[in-house]
Design an enzyme around this catalytic site. Structure first.
Site, mmCIF file in Angstrom:
data_model
loop_
_atom_site.group_PDB
_atom_site.id
_atom_site.type_symbol
_atom_site.label_atom_id
_atom_site.label_comp_id
_atom_site.label_asym_id
_atom_site.label_seq_id
_atom_site.Cartn_x
_atom_site.Cartn_y
_atom_site.Cartn_z
ATOM 1 N N CYS A 95 40.103 111.583 39.912
ATOM 2 C CA CYS A 95 40.881 110.425 40.368
ATOM 3 C C CYS A 95 40.153 109.092 40.182
ATOM 4 O O CYS A 95 40.093 108.590 39.073
ATOM 5 C CB CYS A 95 41.328 110.651 41.813
ATOM 6 S SG CYS A 95 42.758 109.673 42.254
ATOM 7 N N ARG A 129 53.178 105.416 45.024
ATOM 8 C CA ARG A 129 52.088 106.385 44.918
ATOM 9 C C ARG A 129 52.616 107.731 44.453
ATOM 10 O O ARG A 129 53.742 108.110 44.789
ATOM 11 C CB ARG A 129 51.382 106.571 46.268
ATOM 12 C CG ARG A 129 50.575 105.391 46.715
ATOM 13 C CD ARG A 129 49.717 105.734 47.933
ATOM 14 N NE ARG A 129 48.511 106.474 47.567
ATOM 15 C CZ ARG A 129 47.385 105.901 47.157
ATOM 16 N NH1 ARG A 129 47.295 104.589 47.038
ATOM 17 N NH2 ARG A 129 46.331 106.643 46.857
ATOM 18 N N HIS A 193 42.841 116.708 43.403
ATOM 19 C CA HIS A 193 41.947 116.937 44.544
ATOM 20 C C HIS A 193 42.294 118.306 45.118
ATOM 21 O O HIS A 193 42.985 119.096 44.515
ATOM 22 C CB HIS A 193 42.205 115.886 45.631
ATOM 23 C CG HIS A 193 42.035 114.469 45.210
ATOM 24 N ND1 HIS A 193 40.811 113.850 45.169
ATOM 25 C CD2 HIS A 193 42.939 113.531 44.846
ATOM 26 C CE1 HIS A 193 40.972 112.582 44.810
ATOM 27 N NE2 HIS A 193 42.253 112.368 44.593
HETATM 28 N N1 GLN Z 1 42.455 103.989 43.873
HETATM 29 C C1 GLN Z 1 42.974 104.878 42.911
HETATM 30 C C2 GLN Z 1 44.494 105.031 42.933
HETATM 31 O O1 GLN Z 1 45.108 105.051 44.001
HETATM 32 C C3 GLN Z 1 42.273 106.201 43.083
HETATM 33 C C4 GLN Z 1 42.769 107.024 44.221
HETATM 34 C C5 GLN Z 1 42.025 108.303 44.377
HETATM 35 O O2 GLN Z 1 40.894 108.433 43.936
HETATM 36 N N2 GLN Z 1 42.640 109.253 45.055
HETATM 37 O O3 GLN Z 1 45.057 105.131 41.885
#
Ligand code: GLN
Length: 250
Positions: A95, A129, A193
Site C-alpha cells: 500500500c 476509498r 493488507h
Molecule cells: N495513503 C494511501 C492511500 O490511502 C495509503 C494507504 C495505506 O497504506 N493503506 O491511498
C-alpha cells in the site's frame, strides 16, 4: 551456524505499518525458523544506519501523513534500494510503500510525493476509498487473499506487470482496469493488507526461497521432525483460513 543466517529488513515500521502489516514480518521470521534458518531481523526507521547486508525487505502501508514523514529519508536510501532491487533482492511492499516505490503519489489535497521509481506506476488520491476483503487471481502465486483500504488510485505504465487480477469494479489498483499490485523482478507491490503473508504462504515461501538462493546458492531447509510437523500443521490451518476468508463478504 554456517549458511543459515538470513537478514530480513522491516522498512519504516514506525510509520508504515497498518492493518496488520507487522504480521508479514512475524510470518517470514517464523517460517524461516521452521525451515531451519536463522532470521536476523533489522527494523529500519528514518535516521537509522543502513545495515551492511540485506537479504529481504518487507515494507508496510501507512496513512498519507506517514508517507510524508518518511519520504525524505526514503530518497536518502533510494539508490541502495534500487540497487538491491536490480540485483534480485526479494522485497514486498504494501500500500503506502507500494505507492512510494512507484513514480509518485499525489494526495487528494494535491500534494505530490515523488516515489523512487522501482515500479513503473503512479498514484492519484481519490475521494472514494477502496475498502474491503479481496481475492485476486495471480499466475505466479495462485489466488491471493487479503484486505485493501486506500484512497490512492494506482495506474500501471505500459508493460508493467500487475501482481494479480481482480474481478470486481471498484477494487484493486484503481477500481477500473481490474489490475492489482505490480511486480518487477523479485519486487512485489500490492494493496493487500490483512496481514497478507499469514494467509498467502506461497508468497512467504517465494521471498524465503529467493533470499536463501541468492545468499547461499540454494534453498536447503534443515528442519527437525518437529519443525516439519509444525509447518505442515500451520499450512493445513492456513488452507482452512483461506477457504473461510474467500467466502467473506466484502
Ligand atoms: N495513503 C494511501 C492511500 O490511502 C495509503 C494507504 C495505506 O497504506 N493503506 O491511498
Amino acid at each position: 551456524m554456517a549458511n543459515t543466517v538470513i537478514d530480513v529488513m522491516s522498512l519504516y515500521p514506525k510509520d508504515m505499518n497498518i492493518y496488520g502489516d507487522w504480521g508479514n514480518v512475524l510470518t517470514v521470521v517464523r517460517r524461516l525458523e521452521l525451515y531451519g534458518y536463522e532470521p536476523h531481523l533489522c527494523t529500519y526507521n528514518q535516521g537509522d544506519d543502513w545495515p551492511a547486508h540485506v537479504d529481504m525487505i518487507l515494507g508496510g502501508g501507512g496513512q498519507d501523513n506517514g508517507q510524508q514523514r518518511i519520504v525524505d529519508d526514503l530518497f536518502l536510501r533510494a539508490d541502495a534500494l534500487r540497487d538491491l532491487a536490480a540485483d534480485g533482492t526479494p522485497m514486498l511492499t504494501i500500500c503506502g510503500l507500494y505507492q512510494l516505490f512507484g513514480e509518485y503519489f499525489e494526495t487528494i489535497e494535491g500534494t505530490r510525493l515523488d516515489g523512487i521509481g522501482i515500479f513503473g506506476v503512479y498514484t492519484q488520491g481519490h475521494d472514494v476509498r477502496m475498502i474491503g476483503n479481496l481475492v485476486e487471481h495471480c499466475e505466479r502465486f495462485g489466488d491471493i487473499v487479503g484486505y485493501e483500504n486506500h484512497s490512492g488510485q494506482t495506474f500501471l505504465r505500459e508493460g508493467v506487470q500487475p501482481l494479480g487480477i481482480v474481478e470486481h469494479d471498484g477494487t484493486g489498483n484503481n477500481g477500473k482496469d481490474h489490475t492489482e499490485g505490480a511486480q518487477v523482478g523479485n519486487v512485489i507491490g500490492t494493496y493487500m493488507h490483512g496481514s497478507l503473508l499469514p494467509k498467502n504462504p506461497a508468497i512467504s515461501d517465494f521471498l524465503i526461497r529467493t533470499a536463501a538462493e541468492r545468499r547461499y546458492g540454494q534453498f536447503e531447509p534443515r528442519q527437525s521432525d518437529a519443525q516439519r510437523a509444525t509447518l505442515a500443521h500451520i499450512d493445513a490451518t492456513t488452507r482452512q483460513a483461506r477457504q473461510v476468508a474467500m467466502q467473506r463478504p466484502r
